[in-house]
Design a protein around this motif. Structure first.
Motif, PDB file in Angstrom:
ATOM      1  N   CYS A  38       0.835  -1.200   0.000  1.00 12.67           N
ATOM      2  CA  CYS A  38       0.000   0.000   0.000  1.00 12.67           C
ATOM      3  C   CYS A  38       0.869   1.250   0.000  1.00 12.67           C
ATOM      4  O   CYS A  38       0.589   2.222  -0.715  1.00 12.67           O
ATOM      5  N   ALA A  39       1.949   1.247   0.794  1.00 12.53           N
ATOM      6  CA  ALA A  39       2.836   2.402   0.853  1.00 12.53           C
ATOM      7  C   ALA A  39       3.555   2.621  -0.476  1.00 12.53           C
ATOM      8  O   ALA A  39       3.699   3.764  -0.934  1.00 12.53           O
ATOM      9  N   VAL A  40       4.005   1.533  -1.101  1.00  8.44           N
ATOM     10  CA  VAL A  40       4.672   1.654  -2.402  1.00  8.44           C
ATOM     11  C   VAL A  40       3.719   2.229  -3.446  1.00  8.44           C
ATOM     12  O   VAL A  40       4.067   3.145  -4.202  1.00  8.44           O
ATOM     13  N   ARG A  41       2.503   1.700  -3.486  1.00  9.36           N
ATOM     14  CA  ARG A  41       1.528   2.171  -4.477  1.00  9.36           C
ATOM     15  C   ARG A  41       1.178   3.633  -4.246  1.00  9.36           C
ATOM     16  O   ARG A  41       1.081   4.414  -5.200  1.00  9.36           O
ATOM     17  N   LEU A  42       1.027   4.014  -2.999  1.00  6.29           N
ATOM     18  CA  LEU A  42       0.679   5.393  -2.675  1.00  6.29           C
ATOM     19  C   LEU A  42       1.816   6.337  -3.052  1.00  6.29           C
ATOM     20  O   LEU A  42       1.581   7.424  -3.587  1.00  6.29           O
TER      21      LEU A  42
END
Length: 223
Positions: free
Chosen positions: A208-212
């Motif tokens: 989720c952090a990478v995508r964000l």
């Protein structure tokens, strides 16, 4: 006092840097949790993942290592919550998801500060069977359970958001993670199930952090 274009630009740049730092911490939470837990599980004498949950690593002379692991991994999830609140400002899940993510992270921090009891032969010299739960073991267990429930809630909130945005693969991922987190703990094989659940949870946090972060780099004006 007037704001110059340069000072306004510097403020925006500073805010973006702080948000990227938060997301970097969130991305690191998953790998850090996996590596630290795996190394301890493989090297600490007497530990058997078939019998002992990862939380048992927080007991004994070297228990502080797993305590730090829980606390730092939890803070990584809190960092994701703060970054998410800054970047996702409208639409389904924009308000509730950061609250639930913060609860998940805080639960892991609390679980790290309050440990389980030595039992089932670990650490070496502990009673060979189960023992009556101490107050700090009760706090640990309750915090861990609440944290996984909170993350399941965050996944469901973001599932609704991704469905509305017609993001098929993201919806699938959020839905599967929510289901995995909500599966009742089996009375047999619970240690392995809990370890797998932790693996799934922190993989989701890192992804989720990478995508964000990638989306923010491509579209700095919003998400």
């Amino acid at each position: 006092m007037t704001t110059t274009p340069q000072s306004a630009y510097d403020a925006v740049a500073g805010a973006r840097l702080r948000t990227r730092t938060l997301l970097t911490a969130a991305v690191s939470a998953g790998p850090f949790f996996y590596v630290s837990s795996a190394v301890q599980a493989l090297t600490r004498p007497g530990f058997d993942i078939r019998i002992h949950p990862l939380s048992q690593l927080a007991t004994g002379d070297l228990g502080w290592v797993q305590q730090v692991t829980f606390v730092l991994a939890g803070l990584g999830a809190v960092a994701l919550a703060v970054a998410h609140r800054r970047l996702v400002t409208a639409g389904a899940g924009s308000r509730i998801a950061p609250i639930l993510l913060s609860t998940f992270g805080a639960g892991f921090v609390i679980a790290g500060l309050f440990t389980m009891d030595p039992q089932n032969g670990f650490p070496i010299g502990a009673p060979t069977g189960s023992v009556e739960m101490s107050w700090h073991s009760v706090v640990h267990t309750a915090a861990a359970a609440a944290s996984f429930l909170a993350l399941a809630g965050a996944c469901i909130a973001l599932l609704v958001r991704s469905i509305r945005r017609r993001q098929f693969w993201i919806s699938t991922g959020n839905g599967l993670v929510a289901l995995a987190l909500l599966v009742p703990v089996s009375p047999t094989g619970s240690s392995i199930q809990i370890a797998v659940t932790g693996l799934i949870a922190f993989t989701w946090v890192s992804v989720c952090a990478v995508r964000l972060r990638r989306h923010t780099d491509a579209n700095p004006t919003g998400y």
